[in-house]
Design a protein around this motif. Structure first.
Motif, PDB file in Angstrom:
ATOM      1  N   VAL A  89       0.752  -1.173  -0.052  1.00 27.32           N
ATOM      2  CA  VAL A  89       0.102  -0.186  -0.055  1.00 27.32           C
ATOM      3  C   VAL A  89       0.785   1.226  -0.028  1.00 27.32           C
ATOM      4  O   VAL A  89       0.445   2.091  -0.749  1.00 27.32           O
ATOM      5  CB  VAL A  89      -0.973   0.010   1.234  1.00 27.32           C
ATOM      6  N   LEU A  90       1.988   1.171   0.814  1.00 28.25           N
ATOM      7  CA  LEU A  90       2.522   2.312   0.973  1.00 28.25           C
ATOM      8  C   LEU A  90       3.955   2.927   0.175  1.00 28.25           C
ATOM      9  O   LEU A  90       4.348   3.764  -0.117  1.00 28.25           O
ATOM     10  CB  LEU A  90       2.910   2.546   2.470  1.00 28.25           C
ATOM     11  N   CYS A  91       4.483   1.541  -0.262  1.00 31.91           N
ATOM     12  CA  CYS A  91       5.814   1.827  -0.883  1.00 31.91           C
ATOM     13  C   CYS A  91       5.933   2.216  -2.357  1.00 31.91           C
ATOM     14  O   CYS A  91       5.112   1.860  -3.126  1.00 31.91           O
ATOM     15  CB  CYS A  91       6.501   0.372  -0.719  1.00 31.91           C
ATOM     16  N   THR A  92       6.660   3.252  -2.506  1.00 31.35           N
ATOM     17  CA  THR A  92       6.870   3.954  -3.788  1.00 31.35           C
ATOM     18  C   THR A  92       8.235   4.136  -3.855  1.00 31.35           C
ATOM     19  O   THR A  92       8.796   4.693  -2.897  1.00 31.35           O
ATOM     20  CB  THR A  92       6.051   5.001  -3.990  1.00 31.35           C
ATOM     21  N   PRO A  93       9.152   4.152  -4.947  1.00 28.78           N
ATOM     22  CA  PRO A  93      10.479   4.262  -5.044  1.00 28.78           C
ATOM     23  C   PRO A  93      11.045   5.636  -4.671  1.00 28.78           C
ATOM     24  O   PRO A  93      11.979   5.872  -4.041  1.00 28.78           O
ATOM     25  CB  PRO A  93      10.843   3.971  -6.400  1.00 28.78           C
TER      26      PRO A  93
ATOM     27  N   VAL B  27       1.375   9.320   7.265  1.00 26.95           N
ATOM     28  CA  VAL B  27       0.586   8.032   7.087  1.00 26.95           C
ATOM     29  C   VAL B  27       0.340   7.818   8.767  1.00 26.95           C
ATOM     30  O   VAL B  27       1.458   7.730   9.551  1.00 26.95           O
ATOM     31  CB  VAL B  27       1.492   6.923   6.717  1.00 26.95           C
ATOM     32  N   LEU B  28      -1.046   7.434   8.990  1.00 23.88           N
ATOM     33  CA  LEU B  28      -1.524   7.055  10.278  1.00 23.88           C
ATOM     34  C   LEU B  28      -2.064   5.491  10.331  1.00 23.88           C
ATOM     35  O   LEU B  28      -2.546   5.083   9.432  1.00 23.88           O
ATOM     36  CB  LEU B  28      -2.426   7.566  10.982  1.00 23.88           C
ATOM     37  N   LEU B  29      -1.231   4.641  11.029  1.00 26.81           N
ATOM     38  CA  LEU B  29      -1.338   3.122  11.079  1.00 26.81           C
ATOM     39  C   LEU B  29      -1.990   2.693  12.314  1.00 26.81           C
ATOM     40  O   LEU B  29      -1.984   3.134  13.400  1.00 26.81           O
ATOM     41  CB  LEU B  29      -0.327   2.191  11.115  1.00 26.81           C
ATOM     42  N   GLN B  30      -3.460   2.314  11.858  1.00 33.17           N
ATOM     43  CA  GLN B  30      -4.452   2.002  13.258  1.00 33.17           C
ATOM     44  C   GLN B  30      -4.976   0.470  12.664  1.00 33.17           C
ATOM     45  O   GLN B  30      -5.724   0.410  12.253  1.00 33.17           O
ATOM     46  CB  GLN B  30      -5.483   3.091  13.073  1.00 33.17           C
ATOM     47  N   GLY B  31      -4.413  -0.344  13.385  1.00 32.81           N
ATOM     48  CA  GLY B  31      -4.652  -1.817  13.097  1.00 32.81           C
ATOM     49  C   GLY B  31      -4.554  -2.237  11.636  1.00 32.81           C
ATOM     50  O   GLY B  31      -3.363  -2.004  11.218  1.00 32.81           O
ATOM     51  N   HIS B  32      -5.457  -2.615  10.945  1.00 31.74           N
ATOM     52  CA  HIS B  32      -5.285  -2.889   9.428  1.00 31.74           C
ATOM     53  C   HIS B  32      -5.739  -1.728   8.667  1.00 31.74           C
ATOM     54  O   HIS B  32      -5.535  -1.699   7.492  1.00 31.74           O
ATOM     55  CB  HIS B  32      -6.340  -3.943   9.255  1.00 31.74           C
ATOM     56  N   SER B  33      -6.003  -0.606   9.132  1.00 33.63           N
ATOM     57  CA  SER B  33      -6.328   0.577   8.697  1.00 33.63           C
ATOM     58  C   SER B  33      -5.175   1.622   8.311  1.00 33.63           C
ATOM     59  O   SER B  33      -4.330   1.578   9.218  1.00 33.63           O
ATOM     60  CB  SER B  33      -7.627   1.314   9.359  1.00 33.63           C
ATOM     61  N   VAL B  34      -5.105   2.136   7.299  1.00 39.13           N
ATOM     62  CA  VAL B  34      -4.021   2.945   6.823  1.00 39.13           C
ATOM     63  C   VAL B  34      -4.720   4.378   6.257  1.00 39.13           C
ATOM     64  O   VAL B  34      -5.568   4.531   5.391  1.00 39.13           O
ATOM     65  CB  VAL B  34      -3.202   2.400   5.805  1.00 39.13           C
ATOM     66  N   HIS B  35      -4.417   5.228   7.254  1.00 42.53           N
ATOM     67  CA  HIS B  35      -4.805   6.535   6.948  1.00 42.53           C
ATOM     68  C   HIS B  35      -3.632   7.463   6.299  1.00 42.53           C
ATOM     69  O   HIS B  35      -2.815   7.934   6.898  1.00 42.53           O
ATOM     70  CB  HIS B  35      -5.606   7.462   7.858  1.00 42.53           C
ATOM     71  N   THR B  36      -3.967   8.146   4.982  1.00 44.37           N
ATOM     72  CA  THR B  36      -2.848   8.635   4.408  1.00 44.37           C
ATOM     73  C   THR B  36      -3.365  10.313   4.069  1.00 44.37           C
ATOM     74  O   THR B  36      -4.376  10.367   3.516  1.00 44.37           O
ATOM     75  CB  THR B  36      -2.494   7.965   3.015  1.00 44.37           C
TER      76      THR B  36
END
Length: 953
Positions: free
Chosen positions: A224-228, A259-268
């Motif tokens: 979900v998050l990785c970009t070069p 980016v906020l990581l909350q359990g399985h949720s990703v808030h960008t």
């Protein structure tokens, strides 16, 4: 002679060029050649990064060769080629940019472990190349992995080369004492490459930190998050921070997103749409985003400072679109991000903006300024926004049905809903022009169907909460009817008048769209019915019919399907013929709804505008605007421009208008100022007059051109004049207030009426004259017909016979003015006596201003007296007994059409100041002439009997 530094720089470039070529052949080309086309997305991304790195390396080698060539030219031609000609000095920024591109390409490969992935896929190949690779990197441990060795082989030569650049350039700067320009170039290059060292270290640190982050995350989060291109700037695991209200377990600050990581949720959150708001205490600060307001809290104040500073600098860097150089926060541009920005964002939260994309100006996390809003269902809105809501002028398209049909709203908005003036073109081809409140039609407005609609209809009047309510006029072209009166809840309700194309008029009380109770019916032949009606306007119950000849029928009326009208009553044939004013000239509507209450929806917005101090930015919303009305324009994307007439800013234009009023307060100057204002569609008074013209035409033109509405129209025009004068007075008070001057005292009724009739009415009357004069023509059609017949008969008389017939005393006959030709008799001359007075009176129809018409009449009187005085050889004042026959003569020779309509219009509209004066006397005399000419037919036949039959008339 070249300095040792220049020779060392030459050797450095030679070594670096050779190293780049060797790294390219031993590392990059094998990486590309031995890597088959991957089938998985990550593999293809890895190959793309390596290809990009190869291109960057090639450009770096090419610029190094260019630099080497310039150094050799310098060493070979020391006398003619100066130090400033070196590529490294003359084009330092270009050389720097090539190095930056290489660093960016290299660190992108490091961040996603491209070297390790490439080596892993071709283990056997790189095991065979291990000896050659380690010879290239003598300082690398033999236990290091192939991926690590590849990364170091592509980094170490550049890092060493930049370091040596800086040392040699600093030494060269100390040696280059002259000329001054050369020293500046050397120092500038040394500074740039010194900064490049810092940039390289930061870029490598960020790439390695980002690489470690991707390694620590789950594969789902990594996908979900990785970009070069993304780099980690701060991790809450390294510096703890809590976030409310989302209660994130981990906070990651990248160079492009939070980016906020909350359990399985990703808030960008896109950093370009993040605003930093310092908190009230030392451990908290706030972030504003389009859909969230986040509070960041740390245990230690110094941690809050670091987080807040890094977020702020990351936002600045993201908005600039390039990495800060040499390090984060060290860019020369302002370190505080701008409050107002221009960006695009798609809303995700449930609500009216869900899935809508906004592109335009923002302020503190909200759409603010000019922008475009697009929904997935095809709705579009372009216009002004304020704190996240539509506010100001905007255009919205709403698709209707499967066809290419839209509702197009060109309106003013307030807090997300239509409020103020707007023009709406519906997919049904209906058009509404008028006012809104809270998204609904409210106030004055005009709703018209398409001209070619099966049942064309037009409503002009007042609205309340989206429904017709108050005074209004509806025209049903299909039925040939026009209703003028009161409305409630979208239905005719209250007193009203119905006019039909056949000339039939109804007046009575309506309820729920139907006429109820007693009322009046006037037919085209001037028959009058007074009684009760059914809901479909048929005669029923008790009533009375008065016929044009005076007969009356009083009794009970009824009707049945196909049986016609039945009555039981008394027919009275003994009554005297009625006064024409009781039937033929009977007026409707005057007592039913006073003119003061007719168009409050038009006057109201102007009063609100004046009460608010005439704000320029509210002028369009309150007074309306003009837009090109084209359905083809609406169907295209050009509707976004919607050109309104805006030659200059509204505030500046309003200030100029108010200043003009202060400069022209004297009577003559005021008249000219008002004339210009009323003729200018951009002036508030001109806009008000145009709207009043629209209402007048909607009421009295076409089907509404009925003689029984003349008095209502006349009173309405006078009321408009009073309101326009009040509007002028309101604008003047605002102008005085803005200049800090004392307001004018309130006028008494008499002073106001003098200004209204003497100043405003003559200026505005031309705008209503066509419809108003038509009503006068219809009302006085019978008298004018008799008058025309009388004029035709009198025109048969020669001048002397006509003077004799009119009993003009012979000593007043202007025989001296008659010039006879050979064989012409005096008794045959026509149209020669009182010629100047006749020509003067004919000018009465060349103006619509009652004051100017009276002036024409006064000049005509003067011409008659001047002619008589010339005949008598002395000044002579005509008594009424002598004036009347002479005036009849002049009127008969002037042959003015529709004189009755002219006389009554002048009488109704003239300035009260003329009452009892000479103009009033002359107008009364003209009325007498008009009446005499209507009755001359019988006298004419008696007079003709005394003539010699052989003498032609």
């Amino acid at each position: 002679m070249c300095s040792p530094e220049e020779e060392a720089l030459l050797r450095l470039e030679e070594v670096f060029s050779a190293t780049l070529a060797r790294v390219n052949s031993l590392v990059l080309l094998p990486l590309l050649e031995t890597t088959p086309e991957p089938s998985d997305p990550q593999g293809r991304e890895c190959l793309r990064l390596l290809q990009r790195l190869h291109r960057s390396s090639q450009r770096l080698w090419e610029v190094t060769e260019e630099s080497l060539h310039s150094l050799r030219e310098r060493l070979c031609h020391q006398d003619t080629v100066g130090l400033e000609s070196l590529l490294l000095l003359q084009h330092a920024e270009r050389v720097l940019q090539v190095h930056l591109e290489y660093i960016e390409s290299y660190t992108s490969c490091v961040a996603v472990q491209a070297f390790q992935k490439a080596a892993k896929k071709r283990r056997e190949f790189w095991r065979g190349q291990r000896k050659a690779l380690w010879q290239l990197l003598p300082g690398v441990s033999s236990e290091a992995s192939v991926g690590t060795a590849l990364a170091q082989a592509l980094r170490e030569p550049l890092a060493h080369h930049v370091q040596q650049y800086v040392l040699l350039l600093l030494s060269l700067g100390d040696m280059a004492a002259e000329p001054h320009r050369t020293r500046e170039l050397v120092v500038h290059a040394a500074t740039l490459f010194g900064n490049l060292q810092s940039f390289l270290r930061q870029a490598l640190d960020q790439a390695l930190a980002t690489q470690a982050l991707w390694h620590s995350l789950s594969s789902r989060l990594r996908d979900v998050l990785c970009t070069p291109a993304r780099r980690l700037l701060q991790d809450s695991q390294d510096m703890p921070v809590t976030v409310a209200p989302l209660r994130a377990e981990r906070v990651l600050l990248f160079d492009d997103a939070l980016v906020l990581l909350q359990g399985h949720s990703v808030h960008t959150f896109d950093l370009k749409l993040v605003w930093v708001d310092p908190g009230q205490d030392g451990c908290t600060f706030h972030l504003l985003t389009p859909e969230e307001e986040l509070s960041f809290c740390s245990k230690a104040p110094q941690d809050r400072v670091v987080w807040q500073w890094k977020v702020t600098q990351a936002v600045c860097q993201a908005l600039r679109g390039k990495k800060d150089f040499p390090v984060l926060g060290a860019d020369l541009e302002p370190s505080e991000p701008p409050t107002c920005r221009c960006m695009a964002y798609t809303f995700r939260a449930e609500g009216r903006l869900c899935q809508a994309t906004y592109e335009g100006e923002w302020c503190r996390g909200r759409p603010h300024g000019r922008g475009t809003l697009k929904w997935p269902d095809g709705r579009n809105h372009v216009g002004n926004f304020c704190q996240g809501l539509e506010h100001g002028f905007g255009i919205r398209l709403v698709p209707q049905g499967p066809e290419d049909r839209f509702d197009c709203y060109k309106c003013h908005w307030r807090e997300g809903r239509m409020c103020g003036y707007g023009i709406c073109e519906y997919g049904t081809d209906e058009v509404y022009k008028g006012y809104f409140q809270a998204g609904l039609r409210h106030g004055f407005g005009v709703l018209a169907s398409a001209p070619r609609a099966p049942q064309p209809c037009k409503y002009t009047g007042h609205w309340e909460r989206g429904q017709r309510s108050g005074y209004g006029v509806e025209e049903d072209s299909a039925r040939g009817e026009r209703y003028i009166g009161m409305w409630q809840a979208d239905q005719r309700h209250g007193p009203g008048v119905m006019v039909t194309q056949a000339g039939v008029c109804f007046q009575g009380t309506f309820q729920a769209d139907k006429m109820v109770g007693p009322g009046i019916l006037l037919s085209e032949d001037d028959s009058l019915y007074e009684g009760t009606f059914t809901r479909d306007l048929t005669l029923v119950g008790k009533g009375k019919v008065t016929f044009p000849n005076g007969f009356t029928l009083e009794g009970s009326f009824s009707s049945g399907a196909g049986k016609g009208l039945h009555t039981q009553g008394v027919l009275d044939t003994a009554a005297f013929p009625p006064d024409p004013s009781s039937t033929r000239k009977r007026q409707l509507g005057v007592g039913a709804f006073p003119v003061e209450s007719h168009w409050q929806g038009v006057y109201g917005p102007f009063r609100d505008f004046v009460s608010a101090g005439c704000p320029g930015d509210e002028q369009e919303a309150l007074l309306g605007f003009h837009v090109q009305n084209s359905r083809e324009l609406r169907k295209s994307q050009e509707y976004l421009c919607c050109e309104r007439t805006q030659p200059e800013p509204c505030a500046d234009r309003m200030e100029g208008i108010l200043d003009e009023l202060l400069l022209h307060r004297e009577p003559r100057a005021l008249r000219e100022c008002l004339r210009k204002a009323l003729s200018n569609s951009l002036h508030p008074l001109g806009k008000l007059l145009q709207t009043l013209m629209l209402t007048f035409q909607a009421t009295y033109a076409g089907i509404g051109a009925n003689k029984h509405l003349q008095a209502l129209a006349q009173e309405e025009v006078k009321q408009h004049a009073r309101e326009l004068w009040a509007a002028y007075r309101g604008l003047l008070q605002v102008a005085l207030q803005r200049k800090g001057q004392a307001p004018e005292e309130d006028e008494d009724t008499e002073t106001r009426d003098l200004q209204v009739h003497g100043l405003v009415l003559p200026l505005m009357l031309p705008s209503f004259y066509s419809e108003l004069f038509t009503l006068y023509l219809l009302l006085h059609e019978t008298e004018d017909s008799l008058y025309s017949q009388g004029i035709a008969n009198l025109s048969l008389f020669p001048d002397t016979k006509l003077l004799e017939f009119l009993d003009v005393q012979k000593h007043l006959w202007p025989l001296k003015d008659l010039t006879l030709t050979t064989n012409q008799r005096l008794s045959l001359v026509r149209n020669k006596c009182f010629l100047s007075a006749t020509e003067c009176l004919q000018k009465i129809i060349t103006t619509v201003d009652p004051r100017e018409k009276l002036e024409v009449l006064e000049r005509t009187y003067g011409e008659i007296e001047a002619t008589v005085s010339r005949v008598l050889g002395r000044e002579h004042k005509l008594p009424m007994d002598d004036l009347l026959p002479l005036l009849i003569y002049v009127v008969s020779r002037a042959r003015i059409q529709h004189l009755g309509a002219e006389i009554h219009l002048i009488r109704d509209m003239m300035d009260p100041i003329h009452t009892g004066g000479l103009c009033d006397f002359l107008l009364t005399a003209l009325e007498s002439c008009y009446e005499h000419i209507q009755k001359e037919d019988m006298r004419l036949h008696r007079f003709a009997g005394r003539w010699d039959s052989r003498e032609p008339w």
